[in-house]
Scaffold this motif. Structure first.
Motif, PDB file in Angstrom:
ATOM      1  N   ALA A  69       0.849  -1.195   0.000  1.00  0.00           N
ATOM      2  CA  ALA A  69       0.000   0.000   0.000  1.00  0.00           C
ATOM      3  C   ALA A  69       0.884   1.244   0.000  1.00  0.00           C
ATOM      4  O   ALA A  69       1.939   1.280   0.643  1.00  0.00           O
ATOM      5  CB  ALA A  69      -0.903  -0.005   1.226  1.00  0.00           C
ATOM      6  N   LYS A  70       0.447   2.265  -0.723  1.00  0.00           N
ATOM      7  CA  LYS A  70       1.213   3.513  -0.837  1.00  0.00           C
ATOM      8  C   LYS A  70       0.315   4.712  -0.574  1.00  0.00           C
ATOM      9  O   LYS A  70      -0.846   4.734  -0.991  1.00  0.00           O
ATOM     10  CB  LYS A  70       1.821   3.655  -2.232  1.00  0.00           C
ATOM     11  CG  LYS A  70       2.723   2.499  -2.638  1.00  0.00           C
ATOM     12  CD  LYS A  70       3.965   2.432  -1.779  1.00  0.00           C
ATOM     13  CE  LYS A  70       4.825   1.228  -2.137  1.00  0.00           C
ATOM     14  NZ  LYS A  70       5.566   0.713  -1.041  1.00  0.00           N
ATOM     15  N   VAL A  71       0.852   5.709   0.105  1.00  0.00           N
ATOM     16  CA  VAL A  71       0.116   6.951   0.314  1.00  0.00           C
ATOM     17  C   VAL A  71      -0.196   7.543  -1.060  1.00  0.00           C
ATOM     18  O   VAL A  71       0.646   7.538  -1.954  1.00  0.00           O
ATOM     19  CB  VAL A  71       0.940   7.940   1.179  1.00  0.00           C
ATOM     20  CG1 VAL A  71       0.304   9.320   1.183  1.00  0.00           C
ATOM     21  CG2 VAL A  71       1.078   7.412   2.606  1.00  0.00           C
ATOM     22  N   GLY A  72      -1.426   8.013  -1.212  1.00  0.00           N
ATOM     23  CA  GLY A  72      -1.867   8.568  -2.483  1.00  0.00           C
ATOM     24  C   GLY A  72      -2.581   7.556  -3.367  1.00  0.00           C
ATOM     25  O   GLY A  72      -3.155   7.917  -4.392  1.00  0.00           O
ATOM     26  N   GLN A  73      -2.562   6.302  -2.958  1.00  0.00           N
ATOM     27  CA  GLN A  73      -3.208   5.245  -3.735  1.00  0.00           C
ATOM     28  C   GLN A  73      -4.716   5.258  -3.483  1.00  0.00           C
ATOM     29  O   GLN A  73      -5.159   5.313  -2.339  1.00  0.00           O
ATOM     30  CB  GLN A  73      -2.615   3.911  -3.292  1.00  0.00           C
ATOM     31  CG  GLN A  73      -2.908   2.743  -4.152  1.00  0.00           C
ATOM     32  CD  GLN A  73      -2.030   1.554  -3.733  1.00  0.00           C
ATOM     33  OE1 GLN A  73      -1.804   1.311  -2.549  1.00  0.00           O
ATOM     34  NE2 GLN A  73      -1.536   0.830  -4.715  1.00  0.00           N
ATOM     35  N   ARG A  74      -5.496   5.217  -4.557  1.00  0.00           N
ATOM     36  CA  ARG A  74      -6.950   5.183  -4.427  1.00  0.00           C
ATOM     37  C   ARG A  74      -7.369   3.742  -4.159  1.00  0.00           C
ATOM     38  O   ARG A  74      -6.987   2.833  -4.873  1.00  0.00           O
ATOM     39  CB  ARG A  74      -7.619   5.707  -5.689  1.00  0.00           C
ATOM     40  CG  ARG A  74      -9.128   5.840  -5.500  1.00  0.00           C
ATOM     41  CD  ARG A  74      -9.778   6.566  -6.616  1.00  0.00           C
ATOM     42  NE  ARG A  74      -9.498   7.993  -6.486  1.00  0.00           N
ATOM     43  CZ  ARG A  74      -9.953   8.901  -7.333  1.00  0.00           C
ATOM     44  NH1 ARG A  74     -10.653   8.547  -8.369  1.00  0.00           N
ATOM     45  NH2 ARG A  74      -9.685  10.172  -7.147  1.00  0.00           N
ATOM     46  N   ILE A  75      -8.160   3.553  -3.089  1.00  0.00           N
ATOM     47  CA  ILE A  75      -8.598   2.201  -2.734  1.00  0.00           C
ATOM     48  C   ILE A  75     -10.120   2.035  -2.824  1.00  0.00           C
ATOM     49  O   ILE A  75     -10.603   0.907  -2.803  1.00  0.00           O
ATOM     50  CB  ILE A  75      -8.089   1.778  -1.340  1.00  0.00           C
ATOM     51  CG1 ILE A  75      -8.590   2.710  -0.256  1.00  0.00           C
ATOM     52  CG2 ILE A  75      -6.572   1.690  -1.331  1.00  0.00           C
ATOM     53  CD1 ILE A  75      -8.341   2.211   1.167  1.00  0.00           C
TER      54      ILE A  75
END
Length: 132
Positions: A69-75
């Motif tokens: 998971a990465k900051v800025g990733q839309r989930i």
């Protein structure tokens, strides 16, 4: 001007006010999910905001930054109202890189997101609390 026309005008004005009041309830209720939510485990935060005519969720903070998971990733994608306090759309799982049929259910300051496969037979839910 006849006396009855003033009463009628006042009555119609009151009716218009009531209609406008009810019309504003729908959009406000749909927006209640907007904001920053923290996973109940404290592992991540997601910001849910309007995206077009739907709601979307983007990771804004992660306790561990070395995972998939990465900051800025839309989930959360294209979440549209599907009932009182409910939205349906798609949910992306960074751990396996797959997108699932997803739902969000809001109850007060508690949010539950779910991703499902096989037409909803197998689902995984995550609980969130308001962080803002």
């Amino acid at each position: 001007m006849p006396i009855g026309s003033n009463a009628r005008r006042a009555s119609l004005a009151g009716f218009g006010f009531i209609v406008v009041g009810f019309a504003s309830i729908g959009p406000a209720a749909a927006q209640d999910v907007a904001g920053t939510w923290q996973r109940d485990t404290g592992a991540s935060r997601v910001r849910i905001a309007k995206c077009g005519d739907a709601m979307c969720g983007t990771l804004t903070w992660l306790k561990k930054t070395d995972g998939p998971a990465k900051v800025g990733q839309r989930i959360l994608y294209d979440m549209k109202p599907s009932g009182d306090g409910k939205w349906a759309g798609s949910a992306f799982n960074p751990e396996d890189g797959k997108t699932y049929s997803g739902t969000m259910t809001l109850s007060g300051d508690a949010l539950t997101t779910s991703g499902c496969v096989m037409g909803g037979l197998i689902c995984r839910s995550v609980k969130w609390v308001r962080a803002d």
